[in-house]
Write a protein that holds these residues in place. Structure first.
Motif, PDB file in Angstrom:
ATOM      1  N   MET A  70       0.576  -1.357   0.198  1.00 31.96           N
ATOM      2  CA  MET A  70       0.268  -0.119   0.283  1.00 31.96           C
ATOM      3  C   MET A  70       1.200   1.408   0.128  1.00 31.96           C
ATOM      4  SD  MET A  70      -3.186  -0.768  -0.572  1.00 31.96           S
ATOM      5  CE  MET A  70      -3.940   0.298   0.576  1.00 31.96           C
ATOM      6  N   PRO A  71       0.813   2.421  -1.172  1.00 32.03           N
ATOM      7  CA  PRO A  71       1.421   3.279  -1.198  1.00 32.03           C
ATOM      8  C   PRO A  71       0.800   4.377   0.450  1.00 32.03           C
ATOM      9  CG  PRO A  71       0.461   2.964  -2.895  1.00 32.03           C
ATOM     10  CD  PRO A  71       0.093   2.265  -2.390  1.00 32.03           C
ATOM     11  N   GLY A  72       1.820   4.332   0.800  1.00 32.89           N
ATOM     12  CA  GLY A  72       1.601   5.424   2.099  1.00 32.89           C
ATOM     13  C   GLY A  72       2.179   7.106   1.739  1.00 32.89           C
ATOM     14  N   ALA A  73       1.983   8.531   2.447  1.00 34.70           N
ATOM     15  CA  ALA A  73       1.839   9.605   2.722  1.00 34.70           C
ATOM     16  C   ALA A  73       2.198   9.900   1.673  1.00 34.70           C
ATOM     17  CB  ALA A  73       3.233   9.724   3.449  1.00 34.70           C
ATOM     18  N   ILE A  74       1.214  10.101   0.703  1.00 33.67           N
ATOM     19  CA  ILE A  74       0.629  10.505  -0.488  1.00 33.67           C
ATOM     20  C   ILE A  74       0.273  11.938  -0.772  1.00 33.67           C
ATOM     21  CG2 ILE A  74      -0.731  10.219  -2.762  1.00 33.67           C
ATOM     22  CD1 ILE A  74       2.143   7.929  -1.748  1.00 33.67           C
ATOM     23  N   ILE A  75       0.661  12.268  -1.366  1.00 32.03           N
ATOM     24  CA  ILE A  75      -0.030  14.020  -1.740  1.00 32.03           C
ATOM     25  C   ILE A  75      -0.690  14.287  -2.998  1.00 32.03           C
ATOM     26  CG2 ILE A  75       0.525  15.996  -1.313  1.00 32.03           C
ATOM     27  CD1 ILE A  75       3.100  15.698   0.722  1.00 32.03           C
ATOM     28  N   ASP A  76      -2.010  14.406  -3.490  1.00 27.46           N
ATOM     29  CA  ASP A  76      -2.068  14.337  -4.585  1.00 27.46           C
ATOM     30  C   ASP A  76      -2.592  16.190  -5.678  1.00 27.46           C
ATOM     31  OD1 ASP A  76      -3.180  14.596  -7.640  1.00 27.46           O
ATOM     32  OD2 ASP A  76      -4.350  12.474  -6.557  1.00 27.46           O
ATOM     33  N   THR A  77      -1.410  17.143  -5.741  1.00 22.57           N
ATOM     34  CA  THR A  77      -2.050  17.703  -6.411  1.00 22.57           C
ATOM     35  C   THR A  77      -2.197  18.620  -6.632  1.00 22.57           C
ATOM     36  OG1 THR A  77      -0.180  18.257  -8.147  1.00 22.57           O
ATOM     37  CG2 THR A  77       0.765  18.997  -5.836  1.00 22.57           C
ATOM     38  N   GLN A  78      -3.836  17.987  -7.863  1.00 25.00           N
ATOM     39  CA  GLN A  78      -4.745  18.021  -8.088  1.00 25.00           C
ATOM     40  C   GLN A  78      -5.556  18.301  -7.169  1.00 25.00           C
ATOM     41  OE1 GLN A  78      -7.194  15.021 -10.827  1.00 25.00           O
ATOM     42  NE2 GLN A  78      -6.154  16.007 -12.660  1.00 25.00           N
ATOM     43  N   ILE A  79      -6.023  16.756  -6.102  1.00 24.99           N
ATOM     44  CA  ILE A  79      -6.718  16.835  -5.421  1.00 24.99           C
ATOM     45  C   ILE A  79      -6.883  18.354  -4.545  1.00 24.99           C
ATOM     46  CG2 ILE A  79      -7.591  16.537  -2.889  1.00 24.99           C
ATOM     47  CD1 ILE A  79      -6.871  13.349  -4.345  1.00 24.99           C
ATOM     48  N   MET A  80      -5.506  18.934  -3.914  1.00 25.37           N
ATOM     49  CA  MET A  80      -5.016  20.096  -3.040  1.00 25.37           C
ATOM     50  C   MET A  80      -5.587  21.225  -4.140  1.00 25.37           C
ATOM     51  SD  MET A  80      -1.406  19.683  -1.731  1.00 25.37           S
ATOM     52  CE  MET A  80      -1.276  20.890  -0.680  1.00 25.37           C
ATOM     53  N   ALA A  81      -5.455  21.589  -5.901  1.00 25.01           N
ATOM     54  CA  ALA A  81      -6.091  22.423  -6.231  1.00 25.01           C
ATOM     55  C   ALA A  81      -7.529  22.655  -7.101  1.00 25.01           C
ATOM     56  CB  ALA A  81      -5.532  22.281  -7.987  1.00 25.01           C
ATOM     57  N   ASN A  82      -8.877  21.799  -5.988  1.00 26.50           N
ATOM     58  CA  ASN A  82      -9.385  21.794  -6.003  1.00 26.50           C
ATOM     59  C   ASN A  82     -10.412  22.761  -4.486  1.00 26.50           C
ATOM     60  OD1 ASN A  82     -10.464  20.326  -7.895  1.00 26.50           O
ATOM     61  ND2 ASN A  82     -10.140  17.976  -6.765  1.00 26.50           N
ATOM     62  N   PHE A  83      -9.339  22.548  -3.097  1.00 22.53           N
ATOM     63  CA  PHE A  83      -9.674  23.216  -2.372  1.00 22.53           C
ATOM     64  C   PHE A  83      -8.904  24.872  -2.883  1.00 22.53           C
ATOM     65  CE2 PHE A  83      -9.695  18.997  -0.973  1.00 22.53           C
ATOM     66  CZ  PHE A  83     -11.435  19.381  -0.226  1.00 22.53           C
ATOM     67  N   CYS A  84      -8.293  25.131  -3.748  1.00 22.11           N
ATOM     68  CA  CYS A  84      -7.863  26.887  -3.430  1.00 22.11           C
ATOM     69  C   CYS A  84      -8.415  27.099  -4.706  1.00 22.11           C
ATOM     70  CB  CYS A  84      -6.067  26.226  -3.983  1.00 22.11           C
ATOM     71  SG  CYS A  84      -5.317  25.569  -2.769  1.00 22.11           S
ATOM     72  N   GLY A  85      -9.224  27.130  -5.273  1.00 22.33           N
ATOM     73  CA  GLY A  85      -9.596  27.589  -6.353  1.00 22.33           C
ATOM     74  C   GLY A  85      -9.188  27.921  -7.606  1.00 22.33           C
ATOM     75  N   PHE A  86      -8.763  26.296  -8.198  1.00 20.77           N
ATOM     76  CA  PHE A  86      -7.984  26.015  -9.462  1.00 20.77           C
ATOM     77  C   PHE A  86      -9.032  25.234 -10.429  1.00 20.77           C
ATOM     78  CE2 PHE A  86      -4.872  27.863  -7.408  1.00 20.77           C
ATOM     79  CZ  PHE A  86      -3.558  28.650  -8.388  1.00 20.77           C
ATOM     80  N   GLY A  87     -10.439  25.368  -9.872  1.00 22.74           N
ATOM     81  CA  GLY A  87     -11.164  24.545 -11.076  1.00 22.74           C
ATOM     82  C   GLY A  87     -11.168  23.209  -9.954  1.00 22.74           C
ATOM     83  N   PHE A  88     -11.799  22.245 -11.118  1.00 25.79           N
ATOM     84  CA  PHE A  88     -12.221  20.632 -10.874  1.00 25.79           C
ATOM     85  C   PHE A  88     -11.112  20.187 -11.165  1.00 25.79           C
ATOM     86  CE2 PHE A  88     -14.436  17.024 -12.232  1.00 25.79           C
ATOM     87  CZ  PHE A  88     -14.775  16.152 -10.397  1.00 25.79           C
ATOM     88  N   ASN A  89     -10.014  19.349 -10.425  1.00 28.99           N
ATOM     89  CA  ASN A  89      -9.106  18.570 -11.314  1.00 28.99           C
ATOM     90  C   ASN A  89      -8.329  18.848 -12.523  1.00 28.99           C
ATOM     91  OD1 ASN A  89     -10.551  16.183  -9.447  1.00 28.99           O
ATOM     92  ND2 ASN A  89     -11.443  15.270 -11.069  1.00 28.99           N
ATOM     93  N   ALA A  90      -8.252  19.933 -12.183  1.00 30.30           N
ATOM     94  CA  ALA A  90      -7.476  21.007 -12.748  1.00 30.30           C
ATOM     95  C   ALA A  90      -5.615  19.593 -13.051  1.00 30.30           C
ATOM     96  CB  ALA A  90      -6.906  22.236 -12.176  1.00 30.30           C
ATOM     97  N   GLY A  91      -5.989  19.968 -14.541  1.00 27.49           N
ATOM     98  CA  GLY A  91      -4.145  19.202 -15.073  1.00 27.49           C
ATOM     99  C   GLY A  91      -3.260  20.385 -14.820  1.00 27.49           C
ATOM    100  N   TYR A  92      -1.802  19.584 -14.689  1.00 30.46           N
ATOM    101  CA  TYR A  92      -0.705  19.791 -14.430  1.00 30.46           C
ATOM    102  C   TYR A  92      -0.543  20.831 -15.127  1.00 30.46           C
ATOM    103  CZ  TYR A  92       4.131  19.527 -13.032  1.00 30.46           C
ATOM    104  OH  TYR A  92       5.851  20.034 -12.986  1.00 30.46           O
ATOM    105  N   SER A  93      -0.084  20.424 -16.177  1.00 31.51           N
ATOM    106  CA  SER A  93      -0.123  21.731 -18.096  1.00 31.51           C
ATOM    107  C   SER A  93      -1.092  22.853 -17.369  1.00 31.51           C
ATOM    108  CB  SER A  93      -0.354  21.177 -19.146  1.00 31.51           C
ATOM    109  OG  SER A  93      -1.451  20.473 -19.207  1.00 31.51           O
TER     110      SER A  93
END
Length: 364
Positions: free
Chosen positions: A107-130
């Motif tokens: 099982m992967p551990g200590a995972i951070i996902d910036t796409q999920i973070m972006a949802n809480f930061c005003g960047f729209g729904f599931n914003a792409g990396y680019s």
């Protein structure tokens, strides 16, 4: 600010290079990570590259590309993915996590996902990396190499550039988003969301296999046949390691059930054992009595739907979130048509933010 890099600091193609890199990576508290893989003719993804970026003790960024096509023992690298001491920053991590889980059975551990973070930061729904890199750093990232052949060697210069740029901005994006979430009191909400995401990402979601099928006009026996064919196909695809639709397409399953026989084109393609299993499913008297996941609203329910959509839109505007991130239309339809789904759908921070008001509308 990080500048765009044209090549990694380390291109790893031998075991000794990998062993040295793993020793260095283990010393980090946090790494940015991405993968490139191929899944054109196999059910399971074939890992091609692992890209990693980290900051060394001097706060200088170091970047690595691990060439997984080479004859490498990746055991110790996979152990880093499951190490809960080292934070791993991904963007849109679902397939990456599934690849690591499949290859390591850990099982992967200590995972951070910036796409999920972006949802809480005003960047729209599931914003792409680019999209994030463009908005935050003003830099354009070409996606032309995304679907290139990652198993072919040697990799082109453009492939290597594309691969490494997918990690070099991640840590700074994470730091900016973390500061913004903490400022706005959203970090705990994000932690809840990641926990839910991780629970779903690595568990088989059987019902998702049925999302492309329309059950309207079918009787309960035909619905049971489609479900059983789809689940049987999934097991066969895993067993033979071929894409599920290469083994048997959705269209073929629909035709088999609607016409109650296997066409000549499939008879020549499938094994006798497979044909026997299909005939056995068609001969079964089983009838499906559960929910198909397709909900149809009556006039009063459509009224509740519109009221609820307005509530969600108002809350989204207030919180600077995407309305779709708060609650998708399909989930809203489901809980209006089947109220028993409400408590399992509206949980945690969503329940805190709009649960009471939504319940008043739906349970009116």
């Amino acid at each position: 600010m990080i500048t765009k890099m044209n090549k990694p600091d380390f291109y790893i193609s031998s075991q000794s290079q990998l062993d040295d890199a793993v020793t260095l990576i283990r010393q980090a508290n946090r790494i940015a990570i991405d993968t490139e893989f191929t899944r054109r003719v196999t059910y399971y993804p074939v890992l091609s590259l692992v890209q990693i970026a980290l900051q060394d003790d001097a706060k200088k960024q170091k970047s690595f590309i691990v060439d997984c096509v080479c004859d490498l023992d990746l055991t110790e690298l996979f152990a880093i993915i499951s190490n809960s001491r080292i934070e791993k920053i991904f963007h849109s991590s679902r397939q990456d996590l599934q690849i690591f889980h499949y290859n390591s059975n850990a099982m992967p551990g200590a995972i951070i996902d910036t796409q999920i973070m972006a949802n809480f930061c005003g960047f729209g729904f599931n914003a792409g990396y680019s999209s994030l890199v463009k908005k935050i750093f003003g830099r354009d990232i070409s996606k032309k190499q995304q679907n290139s052949d990652w198993q072919r060697r040697p990799l082109s210069k453009k492939q290597i550039e594309y691969a490494i740029v997918d990690v070099v901005f991640l840590e700074e994006i994470y730091e900016r988003f973390l500061a913004l979430m903490e400022k706005n009191g959203r970090h705990q909400w994000y932690c809840e969301e990641v926990k839910i995401f991780m629970e779903k990402a690595l568990l088989p979601q059987q019902e998702n296999l049925l999302k492309n099928f329309a059950f309207k006009g079918l009787n309960s026996r035909q619905i049971a046949q489609i479900r059983n064919l789809v689940f049987w196909r999934e097991n066969q695809a895993k067993k033979t390691n071929v894409p599920r639709k290469h083994f048997l397409s959705d269209e073929a399953i629909g035709q088999i059930v609607r016409f109650a026989f296997v066409g000549k084109n499939l008879v020549s393609k499938l094994s006798q054992e497979a044909l026997f299993e299909i005939e056995k499913i068609l001969a079964s008297e089983e009838k499906f009595s559960g929910e198909t996941g397709r909900f149809f609203m009556n006039e009063m329910q459509r009224k509740y739907f519109q009221e609820a959509k307005k509530l969600i839109a108002d809350v989204a505007a207030k919180e600077n979130f995407s309305a779709q991130f708060l609650l998708t239309s399909s989930d809203l339809t489901k809980i209006i048509c089947e109220k028993s789904f409400f408590d399992e759908t509206i949980t945690g921070w969503r329940k805190e933010v709009f649960g009471k008001e939504l319940k008043e509308i739906i349970f009116n």
